[in-house]
Design an enzyme around this catalytic site. Sequence first.
Site, mmCIF file in Angstrom:
data_model
loop_
_atom_site.group_PDB
_atom_site.id
_atom_site.type_symbol
_atom_site.label_atom_id
_atom_site.label_comp_id
_atom_site.label_asym_id
_atom_site.label_seq_id
_atom_site.Cartn_x
_atom_site.Cartn_y
_atom_site.Cartn_z
ATOM 1 N N THR A 236 0.864 -1.188 0.000
ATOM 2 C CA THR A 236 0.000 0.000 0.000
ATOM 3 C C THR A 236 0.895 1.231 0.000
ATOM 4 O O THR A 236 1.996 1.191 0.551
ATOM 5 C CB THR A 236 -0.865 -0.016 1.283
ATOM 6 O OG1 THR A 236 -1.802 -1.063 1.178
ATOM 7 C CG2 THR A 236 -1.600 1.302 1.500
ATOM 8 N N ARG A 264 -14.929 -6.626 0.271
ATOM 9 C CA ARG A 264 -14.151 -6.202 1.444
ATOM 10 C C ARG A 264 -13.478 -4.840 1.218
ATOM 11 O O ARG A 264 -12.887 -4.582 0.177
ATOM 12 C CB ARG A 264 -13.091 -7.264 1.748
ATOM 13 C CG ARG A 264 -12.229 -6.956 2.960
ATOM 14 C CD ARG A 264 -10.911 -6.328 2.586
ATOM 15 N NE ARG A 264 -10.048 -6.130 3.766
ATOM 16 C CZ ARG A 264 -8.923 -5.438 3.734
ATOM 17 N NH1 ARG A 264 -8.501 -4.887 2.621
ATOM 18 N NH2 ARG A 264 -8.200 -5.288 4.834
ATOM 19 N N GLY A 266 -10.788 -2.178 3.188
ATOM 20 C CA GLY A 266 -9.869 -2.046 4.318
ATOM 21 C C GLY A 266 -9.889 -0.651 4.906
ATOM 22 O O GLY A 266 -10.847 0.115 4.738
ATOM 23 N N ASP A 267 -8.809 -0.322 5.576
ATOM 24 C CA ASP A 267 -8.725 0.979 6.262
ATOM 25 C C ASP A 267 -8.347 2.126 5.330
ATOM 26 O O ASP A 267 -8.651 3.286 5.624
ATOM 27 C CB ASP A 267 -7.668 0.898 7.365
ATOM 28 C CG ASP A 267 -6.289 0.568 6.793
ATOM 29 O OD1 ASP A 267 -6.191 -0.374 5.969
ATOM 30 O OD2 ASP A 267 -5.312 1.246 7.140
ATOM 31 N N THR A 287 -0.657 1.885 6.903
ATOM 32 C CA THR A 287 -0.558 0.671 6.097
ATOM 33 C C THR A 287 -0.437 -0.540 7.015
ATOM 34 O O THR A 287 0.229 -0.480 8.039
ATOM 35 C CB THR A 287 0.649 0.703 5.137
ATOM 36 O OG1 THR A 287 0.735 -0.573 4.486
ATOM 37 C CG2 THR A 287 1.965 0.975 5.840
ATOM 38 N N GLY A 288 -1.103 -1.621 6.640
ATOM 39 C CA GLY A 288 -1.051 -2.817 7.473
ATOM 40 C C GLY A 288 -2.371 -3.571 7.376
ATOM 41 O O GLY A 288 -3.134 -3.366 6.421
ATOM 42 N N TRP A 289 -2.619 -4.412 8.348
ATOM 43 C CA TRP A 289 -3.843 -5.211 8.308
ATOM 44 C C TRP A 289 -5.030 -4.301 8.619
ATOM 45 O O TRP A 289 -5.298 -3.929 9.768
ATOM 46 C CB TRP A 289 -3.748 -6.365 9.301
ATOM 47 C CG TRP A 289 -4.761 -7.414 9.056
ATOM 48 C CD1 TRP A 289 -5.902 -7.288 8.326
ATOM 49 C CD2 TRP A 289 -4.738 -8.760 9.529
ATOM 50 N NE1 TRP A 289 -6.590 -8.469 8.296
ATOM 51 C CE2 TRP A 289 -5.910 -9.389 9.036
ATOM 52 C CE3 TRP A 289 -3.851 -9.494 10.320
ATOM 53 C CZ2 TRP A 289 -6.211 -10.722 9.314
ATOM 54 C CZ3 TRP A 289 -4.158 -10.822 10.600
ATOM 55 C CH2 TRP A 289 -5.328 -11.430 10.100
HETATM 56 N N1 ASP Z 1 -4.203 -1.522 4.812
HETATM 57 C C1 ASP Z 1 -4.430 -2.185 3.570
HETATM 58 C C2 ASP Z 1 -5.762 -2.892 3.649
HETATM 59 O O1 ASP Z 1 -6.038 -3.505 4.652
HETATM 60 C C3 ASP Z 1 -3.377 -3.164 3.186
HETATM 61 C C4 ASP Z 1 -1.957 -2.741 3.486
HETATM 62 O O2 ASP Z 1 -1.715 -1.626 3.869
HETATM 63 O O3 ASP Z 1 -1.048 -3.571 3.308
HETATM 64 O O4 ASP Z 1 -6.480 -2.870 2.697
#
Ligand code: ASP
Length: 373
Positions: A236, A264, A266-267, A287-289
């Site tokens: 991301t 789905r 995400g954030d 960035t992340g989960w």
């Molecule tokens: N945050 C992003 C999502 O969950 C993915 C990522 O940043 O790696 O869509």
Amino acid sequence: MKKITVIVLSLFLFYGCKKNDKLIDSEIKEERIYKSDETRKANEELQNLKIVNRDDSKENFSIVIHGGAGYINPDNLTPEKENEYQQKLTEAITVGYNILKNGGTSLDAVQQTINILEDSPLFNAGKGAVFTHENYNEHDASIMDGKTLNAGASSGTRIVKNPINLARAVMDKSPHVMLSDRGAETFAKEQNLEIVDPSYFTTESRLKALERVKNSEKNKVSAFYDDTIKDSKFGTVGCAALDKHGNLAAGTSTGGMTNKRWGRIGDSPIIGAGTYANNNTCAVSSTGWGEYFIRGMVAYDISALMEYKNLSLKEAANIVIQEKLSKLGDGKGNGGIVAVDKNGNMVMEFNTPGMFRASMNDKGELYVAMFKN
Ligand code: ASP
């Protein structure tokens, strides 16, 4: 009448200049000859003038970017790939830096910096985005203006070449904050944004990643997260910047997570989770989960700790990422942020082994890194 105005203005300017000359003359006299009361007083005035001027025209600016956080370490990145990332991050941040240096806005710097990263297949945004369960690339993006707290976001688009441009158009050209799916694409067409065939986004490595996740998915509940594919979801991109006018902005763009389904989201397109900017505090891109970033309202939480608890950006980011996020989901809350505060201080905080990141201050000093130092 016009003549009189011109004469009065000229006299005013003339007197003003004379007064300044006098002050400067006095300062020189003070330094070179003697200190009379008059020169001391004049010197004090000059000092005051300087301080006021400095406060009025803020010259500091800074920019910080990320290209995703995750299991990035020297073992899963060849020196050649490392070099490619380094170059692309440098190219992108330089674009934003030059906009800021020339007096441009933080919003433009954020948007155009992200465009470079979206156009690169190295990152999970724009070209090179990860695949959904149904073999599409579905993009999410958001942008926020710290001056007005205006924001724009889009999610689930498949044909908009630069999703961050769509987010910006939603902010600037619509009465809404977030548009999704085919409706967002219709709006993008109406705004004459660049539309591409869905195949434009395809890359071999992301197709392989989807295959890997699908194979390992069979016995799993969580379809898009698996220890064996740790290295296939990062990428991301995001940016936070402070411009010379004292305005903060942040933006984020992503393809989301490999094998995502059921629409789905995400954030990244969620204001307060993936992106937040407020001139009173800071600008943040995450960035992340994503699920944990939404549950933790990560970007806004950092701003709130600064606003309500008077913490510095560094302290706030550390608490939110290392303590609060890390505890979510029994340790599954992983990722990072980049942020800049209203004084131009920058932070790159993450709880993963690595995060692609770069920063540049107003002196043009560049920092590029990937792994934990
Ligand atoms: N945050 C992003 C999502 O969950 C993915 C990522 O940043 O790696 O869509």
